[in-house]
Design a protein around this motif. Structure first.
Motif, PDB file in Angstrom:
ATOM      1  N   LYS A  74       0.820  -1.212   0.000  1.00  0.00           N
ATOM      2  CA  LYS A  74       0.000   0.000   0.000  1.00  0.00           C
ATOM      3  C   LYS A  74       0.852   1.259   0.000  1.00  0.00           C
ATOM      4  N   GLY A  75       1.899   1.231  -0.810  1.00  0.00           N
ATOM      5  CA  GLY A  75       2.752   2.401  -0.991  1.00  0.00           C
ATOM      6  C   GLY A  75       3.829   2.588   0.057  1.00  0.00           C
ATOM      7  N   LYS A  76       3.885   1.752   1.085  1.00  0.00           N
ATOM      8  CA  LYS A  76       4.878   1.885   2.148  1.00  0.00           C
ATOM      9  C   LYS A  76       5.957   0.819   1.999  1.00  0.00           C
ATOM     10  N   ASP A  77       7.219   1.218   2.169  1.00  0.00           N
ATOM     11  CA  ASP A  77       8.334   0.282   2.070  1.00  0.00           C
ATOM     12  C   ASP A  77       8.240  -0.779   3.161  1.00  0.00           C
ATOM     13  N   VAL A  78       8.642  -1.984   2.805  1.00  0.00           N
ATOM     14  CA  VAL A  78       8.625  -3.100   3.756  1.00  0.00           C
ATOM     15  C   VAL A  78      10.049  -3.582   3.958  1.00  0.00           C
ATOM     16  N   GLU A  79      10.474  -3.668   5.207  1.00  0.00           N
ATOM     17  CA  GLU A  79      11.797  -4.167   5.543  1.00  0.00           C
ATOM     18  C   GLU A  79      11.669  -5.408   6.421  1.00  0.00           C
ATOM     19  N   MET A  80      12.648  -6.263   6.319  1.00  0.00           N
ATOM     20  CA  MET A  80      12.635  -7.508   7.077  1.00  0.00           C
ATOM     21  C   MET A  80      12.912  -7.232   8.552  1.00  0.00           C
ATOM     22  N   ALA A  81      12.035  -7.697   9.419  1.00  0.00           N
ATOM     23  CA  ALA A  81      12.188  -7.479  10.863  1.00  0.00           C
ATOM     24  C   ALA A  81      13.257  -8.408  11.440  1.00  0.00           C
ATOM     25  N   GLU A  82      13.781  -8.047  12.614  1.00  0.00           N
ATOM     26  CA  GLU A  82      14.843  -8.841  13.236  1.00  0.00           C
ATOM     27  C   GLU A  82      14.358 -10.240  13.615  1.00  0.00           C
ATOM     28  N   ASN A  83      13.100 -10.343  14.021  1.00  0.00           N
ATOM     29  CA  ASN A  83      12.575 -11.660  14.434  1.00  0.00           C
ATOM     30  C   ASN A  83      11.885 -12.408  13.289  1.00  0.00           C
ATOM     31  N   GLN A  84      12.158 -11.968  12.068  1.00  0.00           N
ATOM     32  CA  GLN A  84      11.524 -12.574  10.893  1.00  0.00           C
ATOM     33  C   GLN A  84      12.450 -13.631  10.295  1.00  0.00           C
ATOM     34  N   GLU A  85      11.921 -14.818  10.046  1.00  0.00           N
ATOM     35  CA  GLU A  85      12.733 -15.923   9.549  1.00  0.00           C
ATOM     36  C   GLU A  85      13.066 -15.795   8.067  1.00  0.00           C
ATOM     37  N   LEU A  86      12.111 -15.317   7.279  1.00  0.00           N
ATOM     38  CA  LEU A  86      12.277 -15.227   5.830  1.00  0.00           C
ATOM     39  C   LEU A  86      11.736 -13.905   5.305  1.00  0.00           C
ATOM     40  N   ASP A  87      12.103 -13.583   4.068  1.00  0.00           N
ATOM     41  CA  ASP A  87      11.462 -12.460   3.389  1.00  0.00           C
ATOM     42  C   ASP A  87       9.992 -12.791   3.185  1.00  0.00           C
ATOM     43  N   ILE A  88       9.165 -11.767   3.132  1.00  0.00           N
ATOM     44  CA  ILE A  88       7.766 -11.965   2.743  1.00  0.00           C
ATOM     45  C   ILE A  88       7.755 -12.125   1.226  1.00  0.00           C
ATOM     46  N   PHE A  89       7.198 -13.226   0.754  1.00  0.00           N
ATOM     47  CA  PHE A  89       7.257 -13.512  -0.682  1.00  0.00           C
ATOM     48  C   PHE A  89       6.109 -14.424  -1.084  1.00  0.00           C
ATOM     49  N   PHE A  90       5.958 -14.581  -2.392  1.00  0.00           N
ATOM     50  CA  PHE A  90       5.081 -15.616  -2.918  1.00  0.00           C
ATOM     51  C   PHE A  90       5.642 -16.119  -4.234  1.00  0.00           C
ATOM     52  N   LYS A  91       5.212 -17.299  -4.624  1.00  0.00           N
ATOM     53  CA  LYS A  91       5.662 -17.920  -5.867  1.00  0.00           C
ATOM     54  C   LYS A  91       4.489 -18.636  -6.509  1.00  0.00           C
ATOM     55  N   LEU A  92       4.311 -18.443  -7.801  1.00  0.00           N
ATOM     56  CA  LEU A  92       3.266 -19.127  -8.549  1.00  0.00           C
ATOM     57  C   LEU A  92       3.886 -20.341  -9.228  1.00  0.00           C
ATOM     58  N   LYS A  93       3.419 -21.506  -8.865  1.00  0.00           N
ATOM     59  CA  LYS A  93       3.948 -22.737  -9.440  1.00  0.00           C
ATOM     60  C   LYS A  93       3.074 -23.183 -10.612  1.00  0.00           C
ATOM     61  N   THR A  94       3.720 -23.551 -11.708  1.00  0.00           N
ATOM     62  CA  THR A  94       2.961 -24.002 -12.867  1.00  0.00           C
ATOM     63  C   THR A  94       2.263 -25.325 -12.587  1.00  0.00           C
ATOM     64  N   GLU A  95       2.866 -26.154 -11.735  1.00  0.00           N
ATOM     65  CA  GLU A  95       2.264 -27.442 -11.397  1.00  0.00           C
ATOM     66  C   GLU A  95       0.995 -27.225 -10.574  1.00  0.00           C
ATOM     67  N   ASP A  96      -0.132 -27.618 -11.139  1.00  0.00           N
ATOM     68  CA  ASP A  96      -1.431 -27.530 -10.474  1.00  0.00           C
ATOM     69  C   ASP A  96      -1.855 -26.104 -10.135  1.00  0.00           C
ATOM     70  N   ASN A  97      -1.183 -25.093 -10.738  1.00  0.00           N
ATOM     71  CA  ASN A  97      -1.549 -23.690 -10.492  1.00  0.00           C
ATOM     72  C   ASN A  97      -1.588 -23.365  -8.999  1.00  0.00           C
ATOM     73  N   ARG A  98      -0.544 -23.749  -8.306  1.00  0.00           N
ATOM     74  CA  ARG A  98      -0.477 -23.548  -6.862  1.00  0.00           C
ATOM     75  C   ARG A  98       0.293 -22.283  -6.505  1.00  0.00           C
ATOM     76  N   VAL A  99      -0.111 -21.683  -5.372  1.00  0.00           N
ATOM     77  CA  VAL A  99       0.589 -20.534  -4.800  1.00  0.00           C
ATOM     78  C   VAL A  99       1.284 -20.987  -3.529  1.00  0.00           C
ATOM     79  N   ALA A 100       2.531 -20.586  -3.356  1.00  0.00           N
ATOM     80  CA  ALA A 100       3.263 -20.868  -2.115  1.00  0.00           C
ATOM     81  C   ALA A 100       3.976 -19.589  -1.699  1.00  0.00           C
ATOM     82  N   GLY A 101       4.180 -19.424  -0.398  1.00  0.00           N
ATOM     83  CA  GLY A 101       4.861 -18.217   0.044  1.00  0.00           C
ATOM     84  C   GLY A 101       4.969 -18.119   1.547  1.00  0.00           C
TER      85      GLY A 101
END
Length: 277
Positions: A174-201
């Motif tokens: 929503k227009g605001k920069d997002v930075e990874m927090a210290e207690n965050q394990e991974l980046d916030i992300f998503f991936k669209l997989k062609t197999e079965d049209n699945r979303v993972a993230g």
């Protein structure tokens, strides 16, 4: 005398060789006409099949909330996944010689769609009854014995979209920069997989999953999005706000390695960048 005998013997061998040659050619010709040998096996797996008709009656996919009714057979897992007009369904299948096919009893999600014009039970019954298939070009028919097709499907066009099979890291929400927090394990992300049209993230605290469909004109729809239920009371990112993006987004733009998800023609709901892993 010996010369005559030798000549007769040579003639006999020549005639015998010609007869054998004709016989061999005849057998080859008969074999080529044998439909069991001339028909090439064509795979229907790893392809999205969109329904066109049920028992001869055309199906208008726009009746299913604008989403296509389809199924996909995964050749590695031998699982079938699809969308029946309101709910997604899944199960297993087997394919045997002679274009024989059978499906296990299918399971589906339990979303209520009281205004749906699609009879989902009729869609699911196709897979319960089907025992064979016929494929011709980009058309597929599921059959029961020698009756008229239970249903006919068309092969989905390949999208070849640059949005799929990429790790999209969240940059702005929503227009605001997002930075990874210290207690965050991974980046916030998503991936669209062609197999079965699945979303993972990953939403910051919990993993996310779901499904998507891509349409012409960079149209995209997410559905059945869900997350794990891990509690993160001290976490800075509002996961609900991030997940709302997938509920609202209906189109996207990509410039180089930057992806924007939009609703209508408004400003981006979120902006992501492609990351090489």
């Amino acid at each position: 005398m010996k010369t005559k005998i030798t000549t007769i013997a040579l003639l006999a061998v020549t005639i015998l060789s010609c007869n054998n040659g004709k016989k061999g050619n005849s057998e080859t010709s008969e074999t080529s006409l044998d439909p069991t040998n001339s028909v090439k096996s064509v795979s229907i797996e790893n392809t999205k099949w969109i329904i066109e008709s049920i028992e001869g009656t055309n199906i208008n996919n726009t009746e299913a909330d604008g989403e296509e009714i389809y199924f996909i057979l995964n050749s590695e897992t031998k699982r079938v996944n699809g969308y029946a007009g309101c709910n997604t369904f899944m199960g297993t299948y087997t394919i045997e010689k002679g274009n024989r096919i059978s499906f296990s009893q299918l399971a589906s999600t339990r979303k209520m769609c009281p205004d749906s014009k699609i009879n989902e039970s009729q869609i699911l019954s196709i897979f319960d009854m089907a025992d064979s298939f016929i494929i011709s070009g980009n058309k597929l028919a599921l059959n029961k014995a020698k009756r008229a097709p239970l249903a006919e499907f068309k092969k989905a066009e390949s999208t070849n979209q640059p949005i799929v099979e990429k790790y999209w890291k969240l940059k702005t929400l929503k227009g605001k920069d997002v930075e990874m927090a210290e207690n965050q394990e991974l980046d916030i992300f998503f991936k669209l997989k062609t197999e079965d049209n699945r979303v993972a993230g990953f939403a910051g605290c919990n993993s996310l999953s779901g499904e998507y469909t891509l349409e012409k004109g960079n149209r995209i729809r997410f559905k059945n999005m869900a997350t794990t239920l891990k509690a993160c009371p001290d976490f800075a990112v509002n996961e609900a706000e991030f997940l709302k993006i997938f509920e609202l987004a209906d189109n996207f733009t990509i410039n180089d390695d930057v992806l924007s998800l939009h609703v209508g023609k408004r400003a981006p709901l979120a902006v992501f960048e492609a990351v090489l892993l």
